[in-house]
Motif scaffolding. Structure first.
Motif, mmCIF file in Angstrom:
data_model
loop_
_atom_site.group_PDB
_atom_site.id
_atom_site.type_symbol
_atom_site.label_atom_id
_atom_site.label_comp_id
_atom_site.label_asym_id
_atom_site.label_seq_id
_atom_site.Cartn_x
_atom_site.Cartn_y
_atom_site.Cartn_z
ATOM 1 N N SER A 264 0.948 -1.271 -0.029
ATOM 2 C CA SER A 264 0.103 0.080 -0.111
ATOM 3 C C SER A 264 0.953 1.225 -0.029
ATOM 4 N N ALA A 265 1.840 1.399 0.863
ATOM 5 C CA ALA A 265 2.506 2.694 1.219
ATOM 6 C C ALA A 265 3.521 2.942 -0.175
ATOM 7 N N SER A 266 3.865 1.768 -0.717
ATOM 8 C CA SER A 266 4.650 1.901 -1.961
ATOM 9 C C SER A 266 3.999 2.466 -3.298
ATOM 10 N N ALA A 267 2.784 1.803 -3.457
ATOM 11 C CA ALA A 267 2.105 2.189 -4.482
ATOM 12 C C ALA A 267 1.474 3.471 -4.247
ATOM 13 N N ASN A 268 0.981 3.790 -3.001
ATOM 14 C CA ASN A 268 0.295 5.256 -2.883
ATOM 15 C C ASN A 268 1.703 6.247 -3.218
ATOM 16 N N THR A 269 2.817 5.939 -2.837
ATOM 17 C CA THR A 269 3.940 6.917 -2.976
ATOM 18 C C THR A 269 4.219 7.165 -4.436
ATOM 19 N N LYS A 270 4.437 5.992 -5.092
ATOM 20 C CA LYS A 270 4.856 5.957 -6.402
ATOM 21 C C LYS A 270 4.293 6.826 -7.268
ATOM 22 N N TRP A 271 2.763 6.764 -7.462
ATOM 23 C CA TRP A 271 2.220 7.408 -8.276
ATOM 24 C C TRP A 271 2.294 8.865 -8.288
ATOM 25 N N VAL A 272 2.012 9.363 -6.953
ATOM 26 C CA VAL A 272 2.495 10.828 -6.903
ATOM 27 C C VAL A 272 3.880 11.083 -7.293
ATOM 28 N N VAL A 273 4.765 10.493 -6.743
ATOM 29 C CA VAL A 273 6.427 10.914 -7.115
ATOM 30 C C VAL A 273 6.560 10.968 -8.730
ATOM 31 N N SER A 275 4.106 10.875 -11.208
ATOM 32 C CA SER A 275 3.018 11.741 -11.977
ATOM 33 C C SER A 275 3.062 13.313 -11.653
ATOM 34 N N LEU A 276 3.462 13.836 -10.495
ATOM 35 C CA LEU A 276 3.101 15.010 -10.260
ATOM 36 C C LEU A 276 4.492 15.720 -9.640
ATOM 37 N N PRO A 277 5.207 16.481 -10.457
ATOM 38 C CA PRO A 277 6.480 17.066 -10.171
ATOM 39 C C PRO A 277 5.801 18.267 -9.255
ATOM 40 N N HIS A 278 6.907 18.611 -8.330
ATOM 41 C CA HIS A 278 6.299 19.918 -7.411
ATOM 42 C C HIS A 278 5.335 19.387 -6.331
ATOM 43 N N THR A 279 5.093 18.293 -6.290
ATOM 44 C CA THR A 279 4.025 17.853 -5.317
ATOM 45 C C THR A 279 4.863 16.800 -4.353
ATOM 46 N N VAL A 280 4.462 16.828 -3.177
ATOM 47 C CA VAL A 280 5.073 16.047 -2.040
ATOM 48 C C VAL A 280 4.188 14.850 -1.877
ATOM 49 N N SER A 281 4.596 13.736 -1.836
ATOM 50 C CA SER A 281 3.772 12.492 -1.489
ATOM 51 C C SER A 281 3.683 12.297 -0.258
ATOM 52 N N SER A 282 2.564 12.533 0.510
ATOM 53 C CA SER A 282 2.413 12.584 2.086
ATOM 54 C C SER A 282 1.566 11.185 2.408
ATOM 55 N N ASN A 283 2.120 9.989 2.286
ATOM 56 C CA ASN A 283 1.233 9.056 2.641
ATOM 57 C C ASN A 283 1.182 8.654 4.163
ATOM 58 N N SER A 284 -0.052 8.871 4.744
ATOM 59 C CA SER A 284 -0.079 8.576 6.234
ATOM 60 C C SER A 284 -0.195 7.096 6.689
ATOM 61 N N ALA A 308 9.066 3.124 5.684
ATOM 62 C CA ALA A 308 10.313 2.581 5.024
ATOM 63 C C ALA A 308 9.715 2.502 3.500
ATOM 64 N N GLN A 309 8.723 2.032 3.185
ATOM 65 C CA GLN A 309 8.155 1.931 1.704
ATOM 66 C C GLN A 309 7.973 3.524 1.350
ATOM 67 N N ALA A 310 7.440 4.415 1.949
ATOM 68 C CA ALA A 310 7.437 5.593 1.570
ATOM 69 C C ALA A 310 8.789 6.479 1.222
ATOM 70 N N LEU A 311 9.783 6.052 2.253
ATOM 71 C CA LEU A 311 11.153 6.467 1.818
ATOM 72 C C LEU A 311 11.797 5.994 0.744
ATOM 73 N N ALA A 312 11.694 4.805 0.637
ATOM 74 C CA ALA A 312 12.379 3.915 -0.617
ATOM 75 C C ALA A 312 11.685 4.590 -1.703
ATOM 76 N N ASN A 313 10.471 5.076 -1.978
ATOM 77 C CA ASN A 313 9.928 5.367 -3.168
ATOM 78 C C ASN A 313 9.852 6.913 -3.325
ATOM 79 N N GLY A 314 10.465 7.749 -2.513
ATOM 80 C CA GLY A 314 10.767 9.141 -2.870
ATOM 81 C C GLY A 314 9.911 9.967 -2.290
ATOM 82 N N GLY A 315 9.110 9.370 -1.142
ATOM 83 C CA GLY A 315 7.872 10.305 -0.445
ATOM 84 C C GLY A 315 8.214 10.394 0.905
#
Ligand SMILES: [Zn+2]
Length: 672
Positions: A264-273, A275-284, A308-315
């Motif tokens: 879950s946390a990897s997938a949520n982070t990946k699409w934001v990082v 697809s959306l430059p200038h936008t922070v992925s904040s997966n809670s 850890a999944q959020a960090l690993a995926n650039g969020g």
């Protein structure tokens, strides 16, 4: 999306470690700004999200339609915001316009969401209001204006935005039938509101377009207002290209099986990082088990894995609790959160300015098949292909040009312009993997007379067979399927697309239709047909691989190696994609990012071996990972283990040995 310039806000460079204290009204009665900030500092948080507006105003509002808190006896919100700023913590105002107090509703019954039977929906004295109605259309912008001009906040978040049909108990109340919806929908479509959620009903398809239009128009209006009044404020789900943040959640639920998808946390982070430059992925990482039991934490190991999944995926990092941090009844997860937050704080410089090195894009989007998406995500992650997740409507020519291959997992709606961009991508030398009903609908969900993508080489869709249970695909030629050397069969389930293909399209595997499966005495495999399990079509300088069945959904539901190895062989040996080498077990997720000056790479290994049981992952020893790498690195260090790692560079490959992998390792690779 409109374009109002590119971003340059504080959020783009801020080390993002957010704690959301989802304050109850009574938390304001004795809140102490200094103690509130001390608890945040103890976690090394850099952003706080605090309830300010909407259901309850946590500051002295002057608006007659904003219900003031009856508990403002503690430190006031301005003092709290000031104290946060004094400690170097940004503050995001949390708003929620999904409900109003019953008293307000009684003055304005036209604001409410209305069920088909005429009833309104009430949760503990709060009545659900409709996004098409006057409260959200007219009052919400005025509350936003007051919030961001009275309070010196740095960001704004909109909770439960959109057409909510469920209450907190999970009951589904169906589509809204309020007068604003009825009138607005009739004006747009000439139709009455649909009575069910059936994509085969033209009224329901138009209704989904109606919802999109209502929501995007009001969001654009609010975002324009915020940008005009406070251009320094970070906006949640920004409707322009200036960016902000996107907050999602990884959470468990009492009635969900499994209670949480492990990626879950990897997938949520990946699409934001991606697809959306200038936008922070904040997966809670949601602290609690579910709405009814918000005062008990999920296991600390689960929290570690999500972060850890959020960090690993650039969020960014994001942790969410009910109430204040001080005075929590269950403090068992805080040590795990502190551990990950402090790790990030110690290495935040290394997490700046990173971009993904992946050359595969797995596409996601609204109304795509989530099962098929999750299955392909698993195949990619467990077989260690480096990949991004790309929003379908961001799949433009320049974005696609970053990739060698694109995967469209049974994604039915594809707008014309995206279909054209994907055909051009393949024609120009790219590889496409598509499954099932990909491109069978247009961007407004209307059925197309023929699949949108020319590159697939489909001449005609003759029909869809839904009854494939008991059917197989025979591997009549094992070339290109080394992972399936020990089997001649792949099993089918779900639907199969019966199609005619252009001459020149290469057909692989042959279907064996459903035969008898009981009693055993009668089990005879029927004769194979000519129907393929994989069709490879050369298109211009590239190729499209089409699987006329939902292979990913089968992986998601069952995860049998029979299916996942087939999919991995399709990717490696038919799409020509190379996974990361070494001896990584399937439960280790690998990601690779690079700083924009290309001098530093960050390679993450995330150990998911504890995820199914909510336990500490098994410590893995002597892990070896082989990545593409030109030249020789000057330094390779494990930031978690805090030591230099053995490495060996040869033939454009870098082999790194990690003596011990606990929850995760962040490997910093530096070149001269
Ligand atoms: Zn409505």
């Amino acid at each position: 999306m409109t374009s109002r310039g590119s971003g340059s806000g504080w959020w783009e460079t801020w080390p993002w470690r957010l704690v959301q204290t989802n304050l109850r009204e009574i938390d304001m009665a004795d809140i102490d700004a200094a103690r509130y900030v001390a608890a945040l500092k103890d976690l090394d948080a850099t952003v706080a999200m605090i309830n300010t507006s909407g259901i309850v105003a946590s500051y002295p509002t002057e608006l007659p339609f904003h219900t003031p808190s009856a508990f403002l006896q503690g430190d006031d919100m301005a003092t709290i915001v000031d104290a946060c700023h004094g400690a170097g913590i940004k503050v995001i105002a949390r708003t929620d316009f999904s409900k109003v107090r019953r008293e307000l509703y009684e003055r304005h019954p036209e604001w409410a969401s209305v069920r088909a039977d005429g009833h309104v929906i009430e949760d503990g004295g709060d009545v659900h209001v409709c996004p098409a109605g006057a409260y959200q259309q007219e009052c919400a912008p005025r509350i936003v204006e007051e919030t961001i001009t009275v309070l010196d906040v740095d960001g704004i978040y909109f909770n439960m935005a959109g057409f909510q049909t469920r209450d907190y108990r999970g009951n589904d109340h169906g589509l809204c039938h309020c007068s604003a919806c009825e009138t607005g929908f009739r004006e747009m479509s000439g139709l009455a509101l649909p009575t069910s959620r059936d994509l085969n009903d033209p009224a329901f398809r138009r209704y989904l377009v109606f919802q999109d239009r209502v929501l995007s128009a009001s969001k654009e209006r609010i975002d324009t207002l915020v940008r005009r009044l406070r251009p320094d404020v970070a906006i949640d789900r920004p409707s322009d290209d200036a960016g902000g943040f996107i907050r999602q959640e990884s959470s468990t639920a009492l009635d969900r099986t499994p209670s949480e998808w492990p990626h879950s946390a990897s997938a949520n982070t990946k699409w934001v990082v991606t697809s959306l430059p200038h936008t922070v992925s904040s997966n809670s990482s949601v602290d609690f088990v579910d709405y009814p039991v918000r005062h008990v934490s999920v296991s600390p190991d689960r929290q570690r894995l999500r972060l850890a999944q959020a960090l690993a995926n650039g969020g960014g990092l994001d942790h969410y609790v009910i109430g204040r941090l001080d005075g929590r009844a269950d403090r068992s997860a805080l040590a795990a959160v502190r551990e990950l937050f402090r790790f990030h704080a110690a290495h935040e410089v290394d997490y700046r300015d990173l971009r993904s090195c992946a050359r595969i894009a797995l596409v996601t989007g609204r109304h795509g098949s989530s099962e098929e998406f999750r299955g392909w995500f698993r195949v990619l992650a467990e077989h260690h292909f480096l990949f991004d997740v790309l929003l379908l409507d961001r799949a433009t020519g320049p974005v696609l040009s970053r990739y060698d291959a694109v995967i469209l997992p049974d994604h039915e709606p594809i707008p014309d312009d995206v279909a054209t961009a994907i055909d051009l991508f393949v024609e120009g030398g790219g590889t496409l993997v598509a499954t099932g009903r990909t491109g069978w609908r247009d961007g407004d969900l209307e059925p197309r007379p023929a699949p949108a993508l020319e590159c697939l080489g489909i001449d005609e869709v003759r029909g869809v067979r839904d009854g494939t249970r008991g059917a197989y695909l025979e591997i009549d030629d094992h070339a290109g399927f080394p992972r399936l050397a020990d089997t001649d069969l792949v099993f089918l389930d779900g639907s199969y697309v019966d199609a005619a293909y252009r001459s020149g399209a290469q057909r692989r595997l042959r279907m064996i239709p459903p035969g008898p499966f009981g009693p055993p005495e009668r089990l005879v495999l029927p004769t194979v047909t000519g129907e393929p399990g994989l069709v490879i079509h050369r298109f211009g300088a590239g190729r499209a691989l089409y699987l006329p069945w939902a292979c990913g959904a089968l992986v998601d539901r069952h995860g049998q190696t029979n299916t996942s190895r087939f999919a991995a062989d399709v990717l490696e040996h038919h799409a020509g994609l190379e996974p990361i080498g070494g001896n990584l077990p399937a439960m280790v997720e690998v990601t690779l990012f690079e700083r924009s000056d290309a001098r530093v790479q960050m390679l993450h290994l995330v150990n998911g071996s504890g995820s199914g049981l909510d336990t500490r992952p098994v410590t893995m020893r002597d892990v070896e990972v082989v990545i593409p790498f030109a030249g020789a690195p000057t330094d390779v260090s494990g930031l978690v283990g805090g030591r230099a790692l053995d490495r060996h560079a040869t033939d454009d490959r870098l082999t790194i040995r990690v003596p011990e992998l606990d929850v995760f390792e962040a490997i910093r690779i530096e070149r001269a």
